[in-house]
Motif scaffolding. Structure first.
Motif, PDB file in Angstrom:
ATOM      1  N   PRO A   5      -1.989 -14.689   0.060  1.00 61.23           N
ATOM      2  CA  PRO A   5      -2.693 -14.838   1.521  1.00 61.23           C
ATOM      3  C   PRO A   5      -2.375 -13.592   2.317  1.00 61.23           C
ATOM      4  CG  PRO A   5      -0.591 -16.105   1.420  1.00 61.23           C
ATOM      5  CD  PRO A   5      -0.913 -15.707  -0.312  1.00 61.23           C
ATOM      6  N   VAL A   6      -3.551 -13.050   3.001  1.00 59.05           N
ATOM      7  CA  VAL A   6      -3.080 -11.956   3.959  1.00 59.05           C
ATOM      8  C   VAL A   6      -3.804 -12.502   5.113  1.00 59.05           C
ATOM      9  CG1 VAL A   6      -3.020 -10.558   1.954  1.00 59.05           C
ATOM     10  CG2 VAL A   6      -5.249 -11.112   3.174  1.00 59.05           C
ATOM     11  N   GLY A   7      -3.328 -11.559   6.405  1.00 57.50           N
ATOM     12  CA  GLY A   7      -3.820 -11.743   7.816  1.00 57.50           C
ATOM     13  C   GLY A   7      -5.335 -11.270   7.726  1.00 57.50           C
ATOM     14  N   LEU A   8      -6.116 -11.844   8.867  1.00 57.36           N
ATOM     15  CA  LEU A   8      -7.328 -11.602   9.064  1.00 57.36           C
ATOM     16  C   LEU A   8      -7.605 -10.340   9.788  1.00 57.36           C
ATOM     17  CD1 LEU A   8      -8.909 -14.821   9.778  1.00 57.36           C
ATOM     18  CD2 LEU A   8      -8.875 -13.460   7.495  1.00 57.36           C
ATOM     19  N   LYS A   9      -8.436  -9.032   9.685  1.00 53.93           N
ATOM     20  CA  LYS A   9      -8.555  -8.189  10.394  1.00 53.93           C
ATOM     21  C   LYS A   9      -8.695  -8.305  11.849  1.00 53.93           C
ATOM     22  CE  LYS A   9      -9.969  -4.931   6.644  1.00 53.93           C
ATOM     23  NZ  LYS A   9     -10.764  -3.957   6.064  1.00 53.93           N
ATOM     24  N   GLN A  10      -9.651  -9.276  12.081  1.00 55.27           N
ATOM     25  CA  GLN A  10     -10.104  -9.412  13.460  1.00 55.27           C
ATOM     26  C   GLN A  10      -9.017 -10.068  14.468  1.00 55.27           C
ATOM     27  OE1 GLN A  10     -11.447 -10.759  10.745  1.00 55.27           O
ATOM     28  NE2 GLN A  10     -12.044 -12.835  10.932  1.00 55.27           N
ATOM     29  N   HIS A  11      -8.074 -10.441  13.901  1.00 52.86           N
ATOM     30  CA  HIS A  11      -6.875 -10.928  14.609  1.00 52.86           C
ATOM     31  C   HIS A  11      -6.047 -10.045  14.921  1.00 52.86           C
ATOM     32  CE1 HIS A  11      -7.577 -15.318  12.876  1.00 52.86           C
ATOM     33  NE2 HIS A  11      -8.399 -14.786  13.931  1.00 52.86           N
ATOM     34  N   SER A  12      -5.920  -8.685  14.658  1.00 51.55           N
ATOM     35  CA  SER A  12      -5.127  -7.961  14.652  1.00 51.55           C
ATOM     36  C   SER A  12      -4.848  -7.375  16.210  1.00 51.55           C
ATOM     37  CB  SER A  12      -5.527  -6.330  14.221  1.00 51.55           C
ATOM     38  OG  SER A  12      -5.814  -6.575  12.654  1.00 51.55           O
ATOM     39  N   ALA A  13      -5.747  -7.333  17.082  1.00 47.95           N
ATOM     40  CA  ALA A  13      -5.528  -7.138  18.625  1.00 47.95           C
ATOM     41  C   ALA A  13      -4.510  -8.382  19.030  1.00 47.95           C
ATOM     42  CB  ALA A  13      -6.840  -6.893  19.021  1.00 47.95           C
ATOM     43  N   TYR A  15       0.617  -1.290  -0.051  1.00 55.20           N
ATOM     44  CA  TYR A  15      -0.208  -0.097   0.038  1.00 55.20           C
ATOM     45  C   TYR A  15       0.883   1.422  -0.086  1.00 55.20           C
ATOM     46  CZ  TYR A  15       0.775  -0.904   4.999  1.00 55.20           C
ATOM     47  OH  TYR A  15       1.383  -1.350   6.204  1.00 55.20           O
ATOM     48  N   SER A  16       2.083   1.201   0.148  1.00 55.76           N
ATOM     49  CA  SER A  16       3.094   2.498   0.166  1.00 55.76           C
ATOM     50  C   SER A  16       4.058   2.274  -0.922  1.00 55.76           C
ATOM     51  CB  SER A  16       3.713   2.600   1.507  1.00 55.76           C
ATOM     52  OG  SER A  16       4.570   1.529   1.865  1.00 55.76           O
ATOM     53  N   ALA A  17       4.036   1.202  -1.656  1.00 57.03           N
ATOM     54  CA  ALA A  17       5.243   1.210  -2.822  1.00 57.03           C
ATOM     55  C   ALA A  17       4.427   1.506  -4.053  1.00 57.03           C
ATOM     56  CB  ALA A  17       5.297  -0.648  -2.970  1.00 57.03           C
ATOM     57  N   THR A  18       5.289   1.849  -5.100  1.00 56.43           N
ATOM     58  CA  THR A  18       4.912   2.182  -6.424  1.00 56.43           C
ATOM     59  C   THR A  18       5.233   0.917  -7.475  1.00 56.43           C
ATOM     60  OG1 THR A  18       7.153   3.010  -6.606  1.00 56.43           O
ATOM     61  CG2 THR A  18       5.389   4.370  -5.850  1.00 56.43           C
ATOM     62  N   GLY A  19       4.610   1.280  -8.593  1.00 54.69           N
ATOM     63  CA  GLY A  19       4.862   0.106  -9.494  1.00 54.69           C
ATOM     64  C   GLY A  19       6.244   0.118 -10.184  1.00 54.69           C
ATOM     65  N   LEU A  20       6.667  -0.665 -11.181  1.00 51.95           N
ATOM     66  CA  LEU A  20       7.810  -0.719 -11.464  1.00 51.95           C
ATOM     67  C   LEU A  20       7.926  -1.319 -13.001  1.00 51.95           C
ATOM     68  CD1 LEU A  20      11.164  -0.994 -10.876  1.00 51.95           C
ATOM     69  CD2 LEU A  20      10.576  -3.335 -10.221  1.00 51.95           C
ATOM     70  N   VAL A  21       8.677  -0.954 -13.629  1.00 47.46           N
ATOM     71  CA  VAL A  21       8.854  -1.174 -15.220  1.00 47.46           C
ATOM     72  C   VAL A  21      10.165  -2.040 -15.274  1.00 47.46           C
ATOM     73  CG1 VAL A  21       9.194  -0.527 -17.717  1.00 47.46           C
ATOM     74  CG2 VAL A  21       7.755   0.901 -15.882  1.00 47.46           C
ATOM     75  N   ARG A  67      -2.174  -5.489   3.309  1.00 49.50           N
ATOM     76  CA  ARG A  67      -3.112  -5.063   4.377  1.00 49.50           C
ATOM     77  C   ARG A  67      -3.805  -6.249   4.857  1.00 49.50           C
ATOM     78  NH1 ARG A  67      -3.430   0.155   5.777  1.00 49.50           N
ATOM     79  NH2 ARG A  67      -2.717   1.762   4.286  1.00 49.50           N
ATOM     80  N   PRO A  68      -4.160  -6.604   6.250  1.00 50.75           N
ATOM     81  CA  PRO A  68      -5.106  -7.597   6.482  1.00 50.75           C
ATOM     82  C   PRO A  68      -6.684  -7.412   5.821  1.00 50.75           C
ATOM     83  CG  PRO A  68      -3.839  -6.676   8.348  1.00 50.75           C
ATOM     84  CD  PRO A  68      -3.610  -5.880   7.235  1.00 50.75           C
ATOM     85  N   ALA A  69      -7.234  -8.424   5.443  1.00 47.29           N
ATOM     86  CA  ALA A  69      -8.395  -8.613   4.859  1.00 47.29           C
ATOM     87  C   ALA A  69      -9.480  -9.298   5.966  1.00 47.29           C
ATOM     88  CB  ALA A  69      -8.461  -8.934   3.527  1.00 47.29           C
ATOM     89  N   GLY A  70     -10.676  -9.412   5.257  1.00 44.43           N
ATOM     90  CA  GLY A  70     -11.886  -9.821   5.869  1.00 44.43           C
ATOM     91  C   GLY A  70     -11.816 -11.317   6.114  1.00 44.43           C
TER      92      GLY A  70
END
Length: 219
Positions: free
Chosen positions: A176-184, A76-82, A109-112
């Motif tokens: 695969p990403v983490g789950l938002k409800q597991h953040s805490a 989410y903070s990176a840029t594209g690359l050629v 980022r974590p998702a649902g």
């Protein structure tokens, strides 16, 4: 011309295999340089240090634009690359070319519940550089980008792209990403583990190590 790409291996560290079949026009390409120009999205990147090491042993040849890549940045903070991947002639096919490029998936980022991030890789554009030969203007047109013809940062050379674009297909990678409800829970467990490990290290140093006058360990 037909372009196909495939992600080899599993996990977050892959090899991107690009295959090109120029058909009848590929017979004259023996003295030409053929490149696949790919636009990598922010979710995937190429490690410039790894690439430099591979190029040192002639295992692959590519140019990154820009040549400075933040390998630690999340998606989410990176840029594209050629990437300009220089293709080698396939010994099993006189009009075919291929190239392999190591790529890495960034943190997302974590998702649902049950969701996975999708990274779409668009099919690369075919570029041809024939410094000593003349290309047919009916089949090829000047490309908008100039790049080194040899794969090194030397003098630029005029490249040409196919006048009639082949049908491209996207290659989709599920991350695969983490789950938002597991953040805490993750934050609490990480903090407790850090405190516990730090306590063990401090106790071991106090018992077996030697401190300067700034630190005094109690018996």
């Amino acid at each position: 011309a037909a372009v196909t790409q495939e992600l080899l291996q599993e996990g977050f560290h892959r090899d991107l295999l690009v295959k090109l079949d120029l058909g009848e026009t590929g017979e004259w390409a023996g003295g030409c340089t053929v490149v696949a120009r790919s636009h990598l999205p922010p979710g995937i990147y190429v490690d410039p240090y790894e690439l430099a090491s591979l190029q040192q042993y002639n295992l692959t040849k590519a140019v990154l634009i820009p040549d400075v890549v933040d390998v630690e940045a999340p998606e989410y903070s990176a840029t594209g690359l050629v990437v300009l991947l220089y293709l080698e002639r396939d010994p099993r096919c006189s009009h075919c070319f291929r190239g392999v490029l190591p790529v890495h998936v960034r943190y997302h980022r974590p998702a649902g519940d049950g969701e996975a991030a999708l990274v779409a890789l668009k099919s690369p554009e075919v570029l041809v550089c024939c410094c000593d030969d003349h290309l047919s203007t009916e089949s090829w047109k000047p490309a908008e980008v100039e790049a080194p013809c040899s794969g090194k940062r030397d003098y630029p050379c005029q490249w040409y792209s196919a006048a009639h674009k082949p049908a491209y297909e996207e290659l989709t990678l599920q991350v695969p990403v983490g789950l938002k409800q597991h953040s805490a829970l993750v934050c609490v467990v990480t903090l407790l583990a850090t405190v516990f490990c730090s306590s063990l290290i401090l106790a071991a140093v106090c018992k077996h190590g030697h401190f300067f006058s700034l630190v005094t360990c109690s018996e």
